[in-house]
Each structure stands twice: as structure tokens, then as C-alpha cells.
Design an enzyme around this catalytic site. Structure first.
Site, mmCIF file in Angstrom:
data_model
loop_
_atom_site.group_PDB
_atom_site.id
_atom_site.type_symbol
_atom_site.label_atom_id
_atom_site.label_comp_id
_atom_site.label_asym_id
_atom_site.label_seq_id
_atom_site.Cartn_x
_atom_site.Cartn_y
_atom_site.Cartn_z
ATOM 1 N N ARG A 165 0.825 -1.210 0.000
ATOM 2 C CA ARG A 165 0.000 0.000 0.000
ATOM 3 C C ARG A 165 0.862 1.265 0.000
ATOM 4 N NH1 ARG A 165 -2.357 -3.757 -0.999
ATOM 5 N NH2 ARG A 165 -4.330 -4.543 -0.169
ATOM 6 N N SER A 238 -11.433 -0.201 2.651
ATOM 7 C CA SER A 238 -10.643 -0.677 3.790
ATOM 8 C C SER A 238 -9.870 0.498 4.376
ATOM 9 C CB SER A 238 -9.673 -1.768 3.347
ATOM 10 O OG SER A 238 -10.384 -2.875 2.851
ATOM 11 N N GLU A 334 -5.040 3.664 6.180
ATOM 12 C CA GLU A 334 -4.621 3.515 4.782
ATOM 13 C C GLU A 334 -4.822 4.774 3.949
ATOM 14 O OE1 GLU A 334 -6.060 0.526 1.295
ATOM 15 O OE2 GLU A 334 -5.481 -0.402 3.178
#
Length: 338
Positions: A165, A238, A334
Site C-alpha cells: 500500500r 478498507s 490507509e
């Protein structure tokens, strides 16, 4: 004359649905507009922020900057050889629509990344991933435009410095570039990946032979079942990264919680399921002010209406604190925070 808009409302331009006003906004339809920006006395002093699909952002209420919405369009087959197809897409293309287009042409490789919201240009920034596949697995190179003066630079996959990520565009090169076009190398001998999450069970339910298109449909079905539609309830998908921890910490958690969900992640490290940690910390379906963790998937933070960046920050900190106290594991959010 550049079509600059002032005091532009971004509430409908971010999937969390946070109230946000940009002092200056430009919908970029031609790369040459960046050169025009660098020549404008009024605008060149403003800091610049790039907005794709707004699906991975936590926006403040007031943004005193020039926000550049990416509307660059186009997709094409560049070339092919015995091993692969080389497929290009402009940064403003919708990611899911691009994936569906590649599969319709018979080019496999991106099917596990179906239905991820956002744009093609944003995908490498985050190194988006799902069901055992990441963008870095297929990305060949990309062309980026300097936000300072509009000059172009080509980044190979290696130069992007991809990690979980993460990429150089979130680290050393953050805030410097607008990704204008991405080239993917899609193998002609693609290995269909079905052994992650619920994909095998969904394929069995579909009663279809294993193929790239079938995997894409399975992924779409699973995502639609588990994740809320931003058009119905604001969310950024998410919200926390799956933490990667040393094997010793995993063993400590396993000793108390043998049902822990984890996957190998390199030498002596494991990736833990953040959703599992959050749910076991009592946050699934729980609300703090106008925001909460989704009742059907604890990994997703949702806006029940009227939330601000401050509300999101308070919930983020509360979830992180409880997971840390219960499991000794640090969670990292995130999305990108402006």
C-alpha cells in the site's frame, strides 16, 4: 484562460462524503494546462493537490490550495510480443471500467482488482491490492507530469519503489507529480489466482470453470456483499492496513487467540487481518459521533452523515488505541489525509 473554479464544494468528490471546500479547483483535461498553471502569477504560488476518484482521501473542511481533478481519458493497446500485451490507460480513467475493458479484450492479470474504486492514475500511488494481487505485479511503467512546471518523467516499476500500500508517490516524491498515463504488462500466460479470501468458495457457487472473467465476477460478488456502496453510505473502503508484524509478536497473539487470521509476509514476519483485530476489539458496528466501523465489515470506516475530518481522526485514534491495548499491534490508517 484556465477554467479555475473558486470555493469549490468537494463533498461529492470524496467517497467518505466529508464536507470540504477547495479555495481553487481545476478539472484537468489536457496535460498542457499544467504548463499554463506554471505561467500564471495568480496560481503558481498556490500549493497543488491532485484529486482522482476521491476514494482514498480524508479531507479537511477548508483546503486553501489549488485542487486538480484529473479528467485525462484514453486507453489503448500499445504493443504486444510473445510474452505479453502492453496496455496503456490515462490517469483519469475509472479503474474498474478499465479492468473490465482489459478482460473483455481477453487480457488477464487485473481481475482480482475488480471493483476497487478510484482512477487508473491513483492506483500506483497506493499500490492498490486485493485478493493476493497488487498493481505492482502488472505495472510496466508510468508517465507523470510535474506539478511545478508540467514537464514529463517516465517511472519504471522499479523507480516507483512499490511496497505494501505504498510507493515513492506517497514518500520521497509525494506532492510533486500528477500521473498522466500508466502502462500495464499483461502476461499471455497469466496465472489465475483463486486461493485468497472467499474467491474459491464464490467460484464454486458460480459453478463456472476457473477463468479470469469468472474470478472477476467472484471478486465483484464478494466485494458487493461485504463492502458498502459509497453512494448509499460514505466510506473509503478498507480504512486500515493489514499490519505486518514480527513472528514473535504473532506467536504471542496466537497463544491467547488461536483463531487469529494471519499470512506469511517475508522472513520472520506475518500479515495480520486488521478487520479481525478491530472486530475482536469490539468496534464492528460501533459508532463514535457521526462515524463508525461498518456493521458487516469491521475494516471499513463509514460516515453516517455530517462527519468532518476531525470526527474521522477521533475514531481512528480510538480504534488504534484499543487494538494496541488488546493485542500489542499498531494499526496504520490507509487513506491519505490532506
Amino acid at each position: 484562460m484556465l477554467p479555475i473554479q473558486y470555493n469549490f464544494d468537494l463533498k461529492n468528490a470524496n467517497t467518505l462524503g466529508l464536507a470540504a471546500i477547495a479555495s481553487h479547483f481545476l478539472l484537468l483535461s489536457k496535460p498542457g494546462q499544467l504548463i499554463e498553471l506554471s505561467q500564471s502569477p495568480e496560481l503558481k504560488a498556490l500549493s497543488r493537490l491532485v484529486l482522482g476518484g476521491g476514494s482514498n482521501l480524508v479531507l479537511p473542511e477548508q483546503i486553501n490550495a489549488l485542487v486538480i481533478g484529473v479528467a485525462l481519458k484514453g486507453r489503448r493497446l500499445l504493443r504486444e510480443d510473445d510474452e505479453a500485451w502492453y496496455v496503456a490507460a490515462a490517469g483519469g480513467e475509472n479503474w474498474h471500467e478499465f479492468v473490465a475493458w482489459t478482460l473483455a479484450q481477453g487480457w488477464a492479470g487485473l481481475e482480482n482488482l475488480s471493483l476497487i474504486p478510484g482512477t487508473v492514475g491513483a492506483a500506483p500511488v497506493q499500490n492498490i491490492g486485493a485478493y493476493g494481487v497488487e498493481v505492482k505485479d502488472c505495472l510496466y511503467e508510468l508517465t507523470a507530469y510535474s506539478l511545478a512546471d508540467g514537464h514529463t518523467q517516465v517511472f519504471s516499476a522499479a523507480k516507483c519503489q512499490f511496497a505494501y500500500r505504498d510507493s515513492c508517490f506517497k514518500q520521497a516524491e509525494a506532492g510533486k507529480w500528477l500521473i498522466g498515463e500508466v502502462v500495464f504488462k499483461l502476461s499471455k500466460s497469466a496465472n489465475i489466482k483463486t486461493n485468497y479470501g472467499d474467491i474459491e468458495q464464490e467460484l464454486a457457487a458460480l459453478a463456472q470453470p476457473s477463468s479470469a472473467s469468472a474470478v472477476a465476477q467472484a471478486v465483484i460478488n464478494v466485494r458487493q456483499r461485504k463492502l458498502p456502496d459509497p453512494a448509499v453510505i460514505g466510506n473509503a473502503g478498507s480504512f486500515f492496513k493489514n499490519p505486518i508484524v514480527p513472528s514473535g509478536l504473532r506467536e504471542q497473539v496466537l497463544a491467547v487467540h488461536p483463531e487469529l487470521i494471519s499470512y506469511p509476509a517475508g522472513p520472520d514476519h506475518y500479515k495480520l487481518a486488521a478487520g479481525w483485530l478491530i472486530e475482536r476489539s469490539g468496534w464492528k458496528g460501533r459508532q463514535l459521533g457521526p462515524v463508525g466501523m461498518y456493521q458487516q465489515q469491521a475494516l471499513v470506516l463509514v460516515n453516517h452523515g455530517g462527519a468532518t475530518q476531525s470526527d474521522v481522526a477521533k475514531l481512528t485514534a480510538a480504534v488504534q488505541a484499543d487494538v494496541k491495548e488488546k493485542f500489542g499491534v499498531e494499526l496504520e490508517a490507509e487513506p491519505v489525509w490532506w
